[in-house]
Design an enzyme around this catalytic site. Structure first.
Site, PDB file in Angstrom:
ATOM      1  N   SER A 104       0.819  -1.209   0.000  1.00  0.00           N
ATOM      2  CA  SER A 104       0.000   0.000   0.000  1.00  0.00           C
ATOM      3  C   SER A 104       0.859   1.269   0.000  1.00  0.00           C
ATOM      4  CB  SER A 104      -0.905   0.015   1.237  1.00  0.00           C
ATOM      5  OG  SER A 104      -1.635  -1.177   1.323  1.00  0.00           O
TER       6      SER A 104
HETATM    7  N1  SAM Z   1       0.438  -4.979   4.205  1.00  0.00           N
HETATM    8  C1  SAM Z   1       1.096  -5.326   2.981  1.00  0.00           C
HETATM    9  C2  SAM Z   1       2.419  -4.627   2.825  1.00  0.00           C
HETATM   10  O1  SAM Z   1       2.815  -3.853   3.702  1.00  0.00           O
HETATM   11  O2  SAM Z   1       3.077  -4.898   1.818  1.00  0.00           O
HETATM   12  C3  SAM Z   1       0.242  -5.063   1.768  1.00  0.00           C
HETATM   13  C4  SAM Z   1      -0.837  -5.995   1.642  1.00  0.00           C
HETATM   14  S1  SAM Z   1      -1.647  -6.099   0.097  1.00  0.00           S
HETATM   15  C5  SAM Z   1      -2.362  -4.505  -0.097  1.00  0.00           C
HETATM   16  C6  SAM Z   1      -2.989  -7.171   0.620  1.00  0.00           C
HETATM   17  C7  SAM Z   1      -2.565  -8.576   0.932  1.00  0.00           C
HETATM   18  O3  SAM Z   1      -3.687  -9.266   1.468  1.00  0.00           O
HETATM   19  C8  SAM Z   1      -2.104  -9.376  -0.283  1.00  0.00           C
HETATM   20  O4  SAM Z   1      -0.803  -9.843  -0.047  1.00  0.00           O
HETATM   21  C9  SAM Z   1      -3.111 -10.529  -0.343  1.00  0.00           C
HETATM   22  O5  SAM Z   1      -2.545 -11.746  -0.798  1.00  0.00           O
HETATM   23  C10 SAM Z   1      -3.553 -10.614   1.100  1.00  0.00           C
HETATM   24  N2  SAM Z   1      -4.833 -11.293   1.348  1.00  0.00           N
HETATM   25  C11 SAM Z   1      -5.990 -11.242   0.631  1.00  0.00           C
HETATM   26  N3  SAM Z   1      -6.931 -12.020   1.208  1.00  0.00           N
HETATM   27  C12 SAM Z   1      -6.347 -12.575   2.315  1.00  0.00           C
HETATM   28  C13 SAM Z   1      -6.796 -13.476   3.342  1.00  0.00           C
HETATM   29  N4  SAM Z   1      -8.021 -13.980   3.374  1.00  0.00           N
HETATM   30  N5  SAM Z   1      -5.922 -13.829   4.298  1.00  0.00           N
HETATM   31  C14 SAM Z   1      -4.644 -13.341   4.315  1.00  0.00           C
HETATM   32  N6  SAM Z   1      -4.174 -12.494   3.371  1.00  0.00           N
HETATM   33  C15 SAM Z   1      -5.010 -12.112   2.393  1.00  0.00           C
END
Ligand code: SAM
Length: 233
Positions: free
Chosen positions: A59
C-alpha cells in the site's frame, strides 16, 4: 525526512486523522526499498502503492500512516495484520508495539510469505512478530487482539475478526460498498445490544457478531480480501 513521508503526513492531516509522531518515527526507520522487487525501487521512494508479487501490491505510505494512526497502535499491544504482502507494514508494526508487544501477520499466498520473511530479515527488528500462512478472514482462533489491521477489501466485515478483538479493541478494515470501498473503523463494545440495522450493508447475512460500533473513515482502493469470510478466489 523522506519526501514520501512528508506527503503521507500532509494527506493524513487533510483526512482529519490525527498524525501520531510514533507512527511517523517507525515509518522513518523502515527502508521501503527493501520491501519491493528490485525493478520497483524507484517507485518505492514515492507515495504510491507498488506492485510486489502474485498480482498484489504494497500500500501507499499515506494509507499505512492513516490506518495505523486511526487504529492508535501503541507500545505493548497485540496486533493482528491480515495481508502480510511485502512485510513492510509488519516491520512498522513490530517497531511500534516494541518488545512488550506482539504482531501476528497472516497471508494466504505462500510466495508472499517467503518474500515477506526475506525482506524482514534485512532489517533489525524486535523479536516480536510472526508470519502465518492461512485465511486471515478467519483470524486466529483462541487469540484476542488489541488491534486488527486488514490490508485487503472484502464484501463485508468478517465476524470472526470482530470476536477476536478484545473489549474496546479496534479494527481498521476496507469494505466493498457498491462500486467503491470504504475504510471502516470498527470498535468492539464492552456491552450492550448491537443495532444491526444501521450497519447491515457491512455485515455478513445470518452471522452473529459481537456488539460493535462502526465509523466510516474515507473512500479507498485495496486489492481483494479472498477467503471464507471474503470474496471467492
Ligand atoms: N500490508 C502489505 C504490505 O505492507 O506490503 C500489503 C498488503 S496487500 C495490499 C494485501 C494482501 O492481502 C495481499 O498480499 C493478499 O494476498 C492478502 N490477502 C488477501 N486475502 C487474504 C486473506 N483472506 N488472508 C490473508 N491475506 C489475504
Amino acid at each position: 525526512m523522506k519526501p514520501y513521508l512528508q506527503e503521507a503526513i500532509w494527506k493524513c492531516q487533510q483526512s482529519g486523522i490525527g498524525v501520531m509522531p510514533e507512527v511517523v518515527d517507525a515509518m522513518e526507520k523502515v527502508d521501503r526499498k527493501l520491501f519491493v522487487p528490485s525493478h520497483e525501487k524507484k517507485r518505492a521512494e514515492m507515495d504510491h502503492a507498488v506492485p510486489i508479487l502474485s498480482g498484489q501490491t504494497t500500500s501507499a505510505p499515506h494509507m499505512i500512516l492513516m490506518m495505523l494512526c486511526a487504529a492508535t497502535i501503541r507500545k505493548g499491544e497485540k496486533v493482528l495484520e491480515v495481508g502480510t504482502g511485502s512485510g513492510y507494514n509488519t516491520a512498522i508494526l513490530s517497531i511500534l508495539v516494541g518488545n512488550e508487544g506482539k504482531v501476528v501477520s497472516i497471508e494466504r499466498i505462500r510466495d508472499l510469505i517467503d518474500f515477506a520473511k526475506q525482506n524482514l530479515s534485512k532489517i533489525k527488528l524486535p523479536n516480536n512478530y510472526e508470519i502465518v500462512f492461512g485465511d486471515g478472514t478467519e483470524g486466529l482462533k483462541e487469540q484476542k487482539f488489541d488491534k486488527i489491521i486488514v490490508t485487503a477489501a472484502g464484501p463485508f466485515i468478517p465476524a470472526p475478526l470482530c470476536w477476536q478483538l478484545k473489549d474496546g479493541g479496534i479494527m481498521i478494515i476496507p469494505v466493498q460498498d457498491g462500486y467503491f470501498q470504504t475504510l471502516l473503523k470498527v470498535r468492539r463494545l464492552n456491552s450492550g445490544e448491537m443495532n444491526r440495522g444501521a450497519y447491515e450493508k457491512y455485515l455478513e447475512a445470518n452471522v452473529k457478531y459481537p456488539s460493535i460500533e462502526i465509523e466510516e473513515l474515507m473512500a479507498v482502493q485495496f486489492v481483494k480480501l479472498v477467503g471464507k469470510h471474503g470474496f471467492e478466489s
